[in-house]
Each structure stands twice: as structure tokens, then as C-alpha cells.
Design an enzyme around this catalytic site. Structure first.
Site, PDB file in Angstrom:
ATOM      1  CB  THR A 144      -0.922   0.024   1.240  1.00 57.47           C
ATOM      2  OG1 THR A 144      -1.775  -1.109   1.195  1.00 57.47           O
ATOM      3  CG2 THR A 144      -1.755   1.289   1.265  1.00 57.47           C
ATOM      4  CG  LEU A 145       3.335   3.187   3.427  1.00 54.65           C
ATOM      5  CD1 LEU A 145       2.032   2.687   4.010  1.00 54.65           C
ATOM      6  CD2 LEU A 145       4.437   3.107   4.452  1.00 54.65           C
ATOM      7  CB  VAL A 223       7.568   6.650   5.320  1.00 56.86           C
ATOM      8  CG1 VAL A 223       7.824   8.132   5.189  1.00 56.86           C
ATOM      9  CG2 VAL A 223       7.665   5.953   3.956  1.00 56.86           C
ATOM     10  CB  ALA A 224       9.399   1.304   6.608  1.00 57.25           C
ATOM     11  NE  ARG A 225       5.925   0.514  12.838  1.00 56.15           N
ATOM     12  CZ  ARG A 225       4.968   1.213  12.218  1.00 56.15           C
ATOM     13  NH1 ARG A 225       5.303   2.168  11.367  1.00 56.15           N
ATOM     14  NH2 ARG A 225       3.696   0.972  12.457  1.00 56.15           N
ATOM     15  CG  ASP A 249       7.091   9.716   9.716  1.00 57.18           C
ATOM     16  OD1 ASP A 249       6.933  10.854  10.224  1.00 57.18           O
ATOM     17  OD2 ASP A 249       6.203   8.850   9.728  1.00 57.18           O
ATOM     18  CD  GLU A 254       9.151   6.038  16.101  1.00 55.77           C
ATOM     19  OE1 GLU A 254       7.953   6.170  16.410  1.00 55.77           O
ATOM     20  OE2 GLU A 254       9.510   5.593  15.006  1.00 55.77           O
ATOM     21  CG  HIS A 273       5.663   6.957  13.693  1.00 52.01           C
ATOM     22  ND1 HIS A 273       6.051   5.788  14.287  1.00 52.01           N
ATOM     23  CD2 HIS A 273       4.817   6.590  12.689  1.00 52.01           C
ATOM     24  CE1 HIS A 273       5.472   4.760  13.678  1.00 52.01           C
ATOM     25  NE2 HIS A 273       4.719   5.226  12.706  1.00 52.01           N
ATOM     26  CB  ALA A 276      -0.061   7.422   7.886  1.00 55.84           C
TER      27      ALA A 276
HETATM   28  P1  NDP Z   1       1.763  -3.984   2.792  1.00 53.46           P
HETATM   29  O1  NDP Z   1       1.605  -5.275   3.479  1.00 53.46           O
HETATM   30  O2  NDP Z   1       0.692  -3.477   1.902  1.00 53.46           O
HETATM   31  O3  NDP Z   1       3.124  -3.995   1.909  1.00 53.46           O
HETATM   32  C1  NDP Z   1       4.310  -4.590   2.282  1.00 53.46           C
HETATM   33  C2  NDP Z   1       5.304  -4.630   1.109  1.00 53.46           C
HETATM   34  O4  NDP Z   1       6.619  -4.931   1.594  1.00 53.46           O
HETATM   35  C3  NDP Z   1       5.001  -5.675   0.052  1.00 53.46           C
HETATM   36  O5  NDP Z   1       5.335  -5.157  -1.201  1.00 53.46           O
HETATM   37  C4  NDP Z   1       5.963  -6.794   0.432  1.00 53.46           C
HETATM   38  O6  NDP Z   1       6.492  -7.623  -0.544  1.00 53.46           O
HETATM   39  C5  NDP Z   1       7.157  -5.997   0.839  1.00 53.46           C
HETATM   40  N1  NDP Z   1       8.118  -6.798   1.585  1.00 53.46           N
HETATM   41  C6  NDP Z   1       9.432  -6.887   1.296  1.00 53.46           C
HETATM   42  N2  NDP Z   1      10.060  -7.677   2.154  1.00 53.46           N
HETATM   43  C7  NDP Z   1       9.125  -8.131   3.009  1.00 53.46           C
HETATM   44  C8  NDP Z   1       9.162  -9.017   4.118  1.00 53.46           C
HETATM   45  N3  NDP Z   1      10.303  -9.592   4.508  1.00 53.46           N
HETATM   46  N4  NDP Z   1       8.008  -9.256   4.785  1.00 53.46           N
HETATM   47  C9  NDP Z   1       6.853  -8.680   4.411  1.00 53.46           C
HETATM   48  N5  NDP Z   1       6.773  -7.848   3.343  1.00 53.46           N
HETATM   49  C10 NDP Z   1       7.892  -7.573   2.652  1.00 53.46           C
HETATM   50  O7  NDP Z   1       2.035  -2.944   3.937  1.00 53.46           O
HETATM   51  P2  NDP Z   1       1.828  -1.335   3.906  1.00 53.46           P
HETATM   52  O8  NDP Z   1       2.387  -0.816   2.639  1.00 53.46           O
HETATM   53  O9  NDP Z   1       0.450  -0.971   4.281  1.00 53.46           O
HETATM   54  O10 NDP Z   1       2.746  -0.895   5.131  1.00 53.46           O
HETATM   55  C11 NDP Z   1       4.119  -1.204   5.126  1.00 53.46           C
HETATM   56  C12 NDP Z   1       4.747  -0.804   6.456  1.00 53.46           C
HETATM   57  O11 NDP Z   1       4.872   0.609   6.509  1.00 53.46           O
HETATM   58  C13 NDP Z   1       3.905  -1.153   7.684  1.00 53.46           C
HETATM   59  O12 NDP Z   1       4.171  -2.475   8.114  1.00 53.46           O
HETATM   60  C14 NDP Z   1       4.357  -0.124   8.696  1.00 53.46           C
HETATM   61  O13 NDP Z   1       5.438  -0.600   9.448  1.00 53.46           O
HETATM   62  C15 NDP Z   1       4.811   1.056   7.845  1.00 53.46           C
HETATM   63  N6  NDP Z   1       3.883   2.192   7.929  1.00 53.46           N
HETATM   64  C16 NDP Z   1       4.352   3.390   8.415  1.00 53.46           C
HETATM   65  C17 NDP Z   1       3.526   4.490   8.503  1.00 53.46           C
HETATM   66  C18 NDP Z   1       4.046   5.785   9.048  1.00 53.46           C
HETATM   67  O14 NDP Z   1       3.292   6.517   9.666  1.00 53.46           O
HETATM   68  N7  NDP Z   1       5.278   6.142   8.850  1.00 53.46           N
HETATM   69  C19 NDP Z   1       2.116   4.417   8.096  1.00 53.46           C
HETATM   70  C20 NDP Z   1       1.715   3.128   7.576  1.00 53.46           C
HETATM   71  C21 NDP Z   1       2.589   2.055   7.501  1.00 53.46           C
HETATM   72  P3  NDP Z   1       5.799  -8.719  -1.449  1.00 53.46           P
HETATM   73  O15 NDP Z   1       5.221  -7.882  -2.541  1.00 53.46           O
HETATM   74  O16 NDP Z   1       6.877  -9.617  -1.901  1.00 53.46           O
HETATM   75  O17 NDP Z   1       4.772  -9.398  -0.574  1.00 53.46           O
END
Ligand code: NDP
Length: 308
Positions: A144-145, A223-225, A249, A254, A273, A276
Site C-alpha cells: 500500500t505505502l 517512512v517504514a519502521r 519519519d 521514539e 512518526h 500517515a
Molecule cells: P503492505 O503489506 O501493503 O506492503 C508490504 C510490502 O513490503 C510488500 O510489497 C511486500 O512484498 C514488501 N516486503 C518486502 N520484504 C518483506 C518481508 N520480509 N516481509 C513482508 N513484506 C515484505 O504494507 P503497507 O504498505 O500498508 O505498510 C508497510 C509498512 O509501513 C507497515 O508495516 C508499517 O510498518 C509502515 N507504515 C508506516 C507508517 C508511518 O506513519 N510512517 C504508516 C503506515 C505504515 P511482497 O510484494 O513480496 O509481498
């Protein structure tokens, strides 16, 4: 299971007022109340930001964040507690935040804001400002992100490539690499953007080798973790000018400790943080909760966004 009372845990207050969500969901066929820690036992399910051990007694936990790395998956599974998350709603918010970071760097807006605090009229050097078309962003995580970032940056003329586990194509990305080819994927990008979930596999994915592989004029965005980055390695890369800058972010600790050098490094943007955040957050989360309550009511236990 029978859902009679859904608690909105008051920890969600860090993102939106819990009462807004309770009011939004007032028409559900179950009781919806804002609760504190002392009322968890009186619920069947909760919508929450933080984790509490008392949640192990419930049937269902909904996380208002997409990231659920702080929940104890094994314990939840052992106790038969369903965990759902809020993935699917942060594409536009985080996409626009990342576009904002890139525009700040390219148009030097962060410098102007800093100068304004000091009432200083100071123009950029002639060769500091640039425009985004023609630049490449490597987005690591194409969920999604990642897709939201790709769409927003694509509209600004940025060439977007992606990294995911499988390496299979994703629309909106010109090229996709597998996680194993990360160093190759980041090598030619002016912007490297982390949008992966935090798991054992992605912990410290961005280490000294990854920063070494990046261009010297590259900006890194997280913007992940926090823990997907080896933070001391990032600070070294910034301090030794082996990369140009960063927009962050999320952090290993934190709130970011006051003593962290990241607060004061040149070409570093720190945000608390909130990539979103939106005034519509409670509505977006509410629709996921509504969908799952509807499924439960109709006897369909296949939860939307189920993690455990
Ligand atoms: P999704 O589950 O929609 O997407 C995850 C993506 O990461 C997929 O493309 C997936 O790959 C890929 N990926 C690569 N390596 C791994 C792995 N080892 N395990 C799992 N997935 C992997 O999640 P979102 O996009 O909704 O959110 C991603 C992360 O962003 C959240 O978990 C959260 O930690 C962070 N986040 C941060 C925010 C903020 O405020 N800064 C707001 C929202 C989220 P593949 O295509 O191969 O499955």
C-alpha cells in the site's frame, strides 16, 4: 465468536480522538465504547494503537496502524485471538508526505523554513536547487505505502523502480528487483525510500553496505519502521557525506532522543512518526472495522486484513 461490545482503546488518542471513531461506528449492531485499561475485560474486541497483555482475553484486536510488529503473534495465536491491521489506507497520505520531502530537498524548502526562524534572507547556492523529472526513486516495499508513493512521485515526473520479495512486476513501477538484489536496485537512484514492514527479514535491511551502494548525491527516506535501518550506519553515511541527506519519519527509539545527531545534521528532515496522519484517519480505520463487523454478523469469519 459472538461480538457484543467493541472497545475503542484510549491509546488511539495519539492519532485521533477515540470518541470520533466511537461516534462514527455508533450505528453498528454492537455496543461501541471508548475504554481505558480497566475496561478491557468487559469487551469482546478492541480497536487500538498500543498492545496490552489483557487483550489476550479478547476475541479480536484491530490495530489502527498497518505495522503490527509490536504485537506478540505467537501469544495471540496460542490464545486464539484474531489480529487485523489497517493496511490499505495509507497510500495517499504517505505518498504525499514523501512527495513533500522530495520537493523540500529539490526546491530547498527546508532551508527556507530554517532561515525564516532566524529572520535570515538567504538564497540557495546557484547549483543547489533542482527539479524532480529525470530523477529515479527506488521504493523498497511495493505494498500500500509503496504503491501510493509510486503514484504520487510518478505524477511529479519521477522514474520509480521497486524492490519486493518476489521481484514480480507491479503496476506503477518501471522495474522491480527482488529483495536479494537490493544493492543493485539502490545503486542508480537519487532517492531510496523504505516502505517495508518490520520483520526478522527486514530488520537492519538498510545497513552500511546498503548506504555504501547508494549514490553520493542520494537522499534516503524512511517512512517504514526505525529498525529496518541500522541507525548508526545511517548517521555515519550522512556524516561522511557518503549519501547526501535523509528524510526520516521513524526511528530506532521514539520519540527520537534529544541527544541524537539526526536532529542537527545538514540535509536531514525529521518528522515525528506522522507520515500517515490525516483528519480522515478515524473514517479510514472505521471502514475497515465496519467491514469486519459486517462479516462477523453475516457468519463469515474470513476477516479483512487478518494478520493472526
Ligand atoms: P503492505 O503489506 O501493503 O506492503 C508490504 C510490502 O513490503 C510488500 O510489497 C511486500 O512484498 C514488501 N516486503 C518486502 N520484504 C518483506 C518481508 N520480509 N516481509 C513482508 N513484506 C515484505 O504494507 P503497507 O504498505 O500498508 O505498510 C508497510 C509498512 O509501513 C507497515 O508495516 C508499517 O510498518 C509502515 N507504515 C508506516 C507508517 C508511518 O506513519 N510512517 C504508516 C503506515 C505504515 P511482497 O510484494 O513480496 O509481498
Amino acid at each position: 465468536f459472538e461480538l457484543e461490545r467493541l472497545g475503542i482503546h484510549d491509546s488511539v488518542d495519539a492519532v485521533f480522538p477515540p470518541s470520533e471513531l466511537a461516534t462514527h461506528l455508533a450505528d453498528l449492531p454492537v455496543a461501541v465504547d471508548v475504554i481505558g485499561d480497566d475496561e478491557i475485560a468487559a469487551c469482546d474486541a478492541v480497536v487500538t494503537l498500543e498492545y496490552r497483555e489483557a487483550f489476550l482475553e479478547l476475541d479480536w484486536i484491530h490495530s489502527i496502524q498497518a505495522g503490527v510488529d509490536r504485537f506478540p503473534f505467537d501469544d495471540l495465536e496460542a490464545e486464539g485471538v484474531v489480529l487485523t491491521n489497517s493496511t490499505g489506507i495509507h497510500d495517499r497520505t504517505v505518498g504525499e508526505t514523501v512527495a513533500g520531502y522530495l520537493l523540500a530537498f529539490s526546491r530547498r524548502l527546508h532551508d527556507h523554513v530554517a532561515n525564516q526562524q532566524e529572520r535570515r534572507w538567504e538564497r540557495p547556492e546557484w547549483d543547489e536547487a533542482f527539479t524532480l523529472p529525470g530523477n529515479t526513486a527506488c521504493v523498497v516495499g511495493t505494498g500500500t505505502l509503496g504503491r501510493g508513493v509510486a503514484e504520487t512521485l510518478g505524477a511529479l515526473g519521477v522514474r520509480v523502480i521497486g524492490v519486493r520479495r518476489s521481484g514480480d512486476p507491479v503496476s506503477g513501477f518501471e522495474e522491480i528487483y527482488a529483495n536479494d538484489d537490493l544493492l543493485e536496485a539502490v545503486a542508480d537512484a537519487e532517492f531510496v525510500i523504505a516502505t517495508v514492514p518490520l520483520t526478522d527479514e527486514t530488520h537492519h535491511l538498510f545497513d552500511a553496505d546498503a548506504f555504501d551502494a547508494m549514490r553520493e548525491d542520494a537522499y534516503f527516506v524512511n517512512v517504514a519502521r526505525g529498525p529496518v535501518v541500522d541507525e548508526p550506519a545511517l548517521i555515519d553515511a550522512l556524516e561522511s557525506d557518503s549519501i547526501e541527506g535523509a528524510a526520516l519519519d521513524v526511528f530506532e527509539a521514539e520519540p527520537l532522543p534529544e541527544a541524537s545527531p539526526l536532529w542537527e545534521l545538514d540535509e536531514v528532515i525529521v518528522t515525528p512518526h506522522c507520515a500517515a496522519y490525516t483528519r480522515d484517519y478515524f473514517r479510514d480505520v472505521g471502514e475497515i472495522v465496519r467491514e469486519n463487523v459486517g462479516r462477523l454478523e453475516s457468519g463469515d469469519e474470513a476477516f479483512h486484513n487478518r494478520v493472526v
